[in-house]
Write an enzyme that holds these catalytic residues in place. Structure first.
Site, PDB file in Angstrom:
ATOM      1  CD  GLU A 201      -2.994  -0.896   2.349  1.00 45.83           C
ATOM      2  OE1 GLU A 201      -2.831  -0.008   3.194  1.00 45.83           O
ATOM      3  OE2 GLU A 201      -3.987  -1.648   2.345  1.00 45.83           O
ATOM      4  CD  GLU A 388      -3.360  -5.697   4.333  1.00 46.14           C
ATOM      5  OE1 GLU A 388      -4.118  -4.810   4.771  1.00 46.14           O
ATOM      6  OE2 GLU A 388      -2.123  -5.616   4.368  1.00 46.14           O
TER       7      GLU A 388
HETATM    8  C1  FCB Z   1      -3.942  -1.875   5.898  1.00 43.54           C
HETATM    9  C2  FCB Z   1      -2.529  -2.226   6.282  1.00 43.54           C
HETATM   10  C3  FCB Z   1      -2.433  -3.268   7.363  1.00 43.54           C
HETATM   11  C4  FCB Z   1      -3.494  -3.101   8.416  1.00 43.54           C
HETATM   12  C5  FCB Z   1      -4.852  -2.937   7.799  1.00 43.54           C
HETATM   13  C6  FCB Z   1      -5.969  -2.784   8.785  1.00 43.54           C
HETATM   14  O1  FCB Z   1      -3.989  -0.613   5.341  1.00 43.54           O
HETATM   15  O2  FCB Z   1      -1.845  -2.689   5.160  1.00 43.54           O
HETATM   16  O3  FCB Z   1      -1.132  -3.235   7.877  1.00 43.54           O
HETATM   17  O4  FCB Z   1      -3.166  -2.100   9.272  1.00 43.54           O
HETATM   18  O5  FCB Z   1      -4.858  -1.835   6.943  1.00 43.54           O
END
Ligand code: FCB
Length: 478
Positions: A201, A388
């Protein structure tokens, strides 16, 4: 209801015959159910974590200070809402064996985690810390022993402080520093790790760290943001090329935070605000890498980034990744507000829109479908993974149980939307829950719990939440 029973009932309904009430209710409930096999046998399933959020041992065995160590220790911890830090976190550094065994017991086939740059190169470059390398070798070996495929992120935000002291991502020399670091990762672990991600990210760590100062290194400023943006974007190809060259049969990707964007109204200014927000949140880091340049037409402020471009950068910024990781939690609803720099927009407060999580993020399952479709439209992208997705809710541990029904529902609803995208032809080949266990949630401290496994941070006692049990049952179906 078994699949056969379900199909039989569906067939009876198709004939128009009436069904007893109980059977019908069961049928409806079962038809709502999502199954692993719906995604096909090659679909990759996993959970994700990151070094600073779980490892602890912040200064042990020769590890150097990272920007997150420095940031959380600054001003007596006041940079973090709860004044906490990742000094111990989940103590994964000492407890990795038990955690990886737990993953296996939960039927989790793949584990995404990151390497801490300052654990293996304490000064950022030069001197190698063998004990750090050995730690990750043990983790990787344990994953293989338990039948879990390691998916490694090179950079999940914990830059060595020694490099930040020289400007960090704002210093163009970082292209060389990053090359050295990624080469060391590839040479040390490339034999036993085939799945690699260069970045986690970019928008989150460059925006958070170099624009609004909410994350490490805590810098507030435009110049630092534009400079860091260009160097991070260039470093995609730097890292990608190293991994391609040094890892035999490597599958090389990188990940982005993605949010579907809506406009609060059809008013022209709000519509433009939404377009700018999309260029800012979803497009500005990936499009140069795909060979499309920065989206300056839709976000004129990005002309400032171009100041830091040198001859050949436009060519060297491009890299042909094997896959792209999509990370989605919520959506953004943009509203025009001229005084806001860069964006001329604000995000409509999520609470006004619907149910929110503990992060104050709107629960919006269709969002993951929309970002998958949006990214699939880039013809250059070969494969997508959801690297994620997950949610923080206020979990309570009672009688050794965490009955987190909201999280289970969240995961099911988002997964249905992943499946919908897949069934419509989007090339999405895997899904990772954030996170395996509760951990240090950056500026928010330990309060938001994202895990499938509950962690008592005082005792380091792990308890599988009901959502974790649901995920392991889901994964048990082959
Ligand atoms: C994302 C991050 C991860 C975590 C989630 C909730 O943006 O990559 O490390 O903090 O959010």
């Amino acid at each position: 209801m078994t699949r056969e029973e379900w199909l039989k009932t569906a067939a009876v309904i198709a004939t128009g015959a009436a069904l007893p009430k109980g059977v019908l209710a069961q049928f409806l409930a079962a038809s709502d159910e999502i199954k692993r096999s719906d995604f096909g046998k090659d679909f990759v399933w996993g959970t994700a974590t990151a070094s600073y959020q779980i490892e602890g041992a912040w200064n042990e065995d020769g590890k150097g200070e990272s920007i997150w160590d420095n940031f959380t220790h600054r001003k007596g911890g006041r940079k973090i809402k709860t004044r906490e830090n990742g000094d111990t976190a989940c103590d994964f550094y000492h407890r990795y064996e038990g955690d990886i065994e737990m993953m296996r017991k939960m039927n989790i086939p793949a584990s995404r985690f990151s390497i801490s740059w300052s654990r293996i190169l304490p000064d950022g470059t030069g001197r190698v810390n063998q004990k750090g390398i050995d730690f990750y070798k043990r983790v990787i070996e344990k994953c293989h022993k338990e039948g879990i495929e390691p998916w490694v992120t090179c950079y999940h935000w914990d830059l060595p402080q020694a490099l930040q002291n020289k400007g960090g991502w704002t210093n163009r020399d970082i292209l060389g520093w990053f090359e050295e670091y990624v080469s060391l990762c590839a040479k040390s672990f490339g034999d036993s790790v085939k799945k690699w991600m260069v970045f986690n990210e970019p928008m989150a760590f460059v925006g958070g760290g170099y624009l609004i100062g909410l994350h490490a290194p805590g810098i507030f400023g435009f110049k630092s943001f534009y400079k860091a943006t260009h160097h991070v974007t260039m470093s995609h190809a730097v890292g990608g090329k190293v991994l391609k060259n040094l890892v035999k049969d490597g599958d090389i990707g990188t990940t982005y935070s993605c949010s579907p964007i809506d406009s609060v109204s059809h008013n022209a200014l709000d519509m433009r605000a939404a377009k700018q927000a999309d260029a800012f949140l979803n497009r500005m880091y990936i499009e140069p890498v795909l060979g499309m340049g920065y989206p300056t037409k839709d976000l004129p402020a990005l002309r400032h980034v171009e100041k830091y471009m040198k001859a050949d950068d436009e060519k060297n910024i491009v890299f042909d990744f094997d896959f792209i990781g999509i990370q989605n939690y919520t959506r953004t609803v943009a509203q025009y507000l001229g005084i806001v720099p860069i964006l001329n927009a604000i995000n409509v407060p999520p609470k006004k829109l619907g149910q929110v999580t503990e992060m104050n993020w709107e629960v919006y399952p269709e969002g993951i479908y929309r970002v998958l479709k949006q990214f699939a439209d880039y013809k250059q992208i070969k494969r997508l993974y959801v690297t994620e997705n997950g949610a923080a809710f206020p979990d309570v541990l009672e009688n050794n149980t965490v009955n987190d029904t909201q999280r289970t529902q969240f995961l099911k609803d988002y997964l249905k939307n992943v499946l919908k995208a897949k069934n419509e032809g989007v090339n999405v080949e895997g899904y990772f829950v954030w996170s395996f266990m509760d951990n240090f949630e950056w500026a928010e401290g330990y309060k938001p719990r994202f895990g499938l496994v509950y962690n008592d941070f005082k005792t380091q006692q792990r308890t599988i939440k009901n959502s974790g049990k649901w995920y392991s049952n889901f994964l048990a179906e082959k």
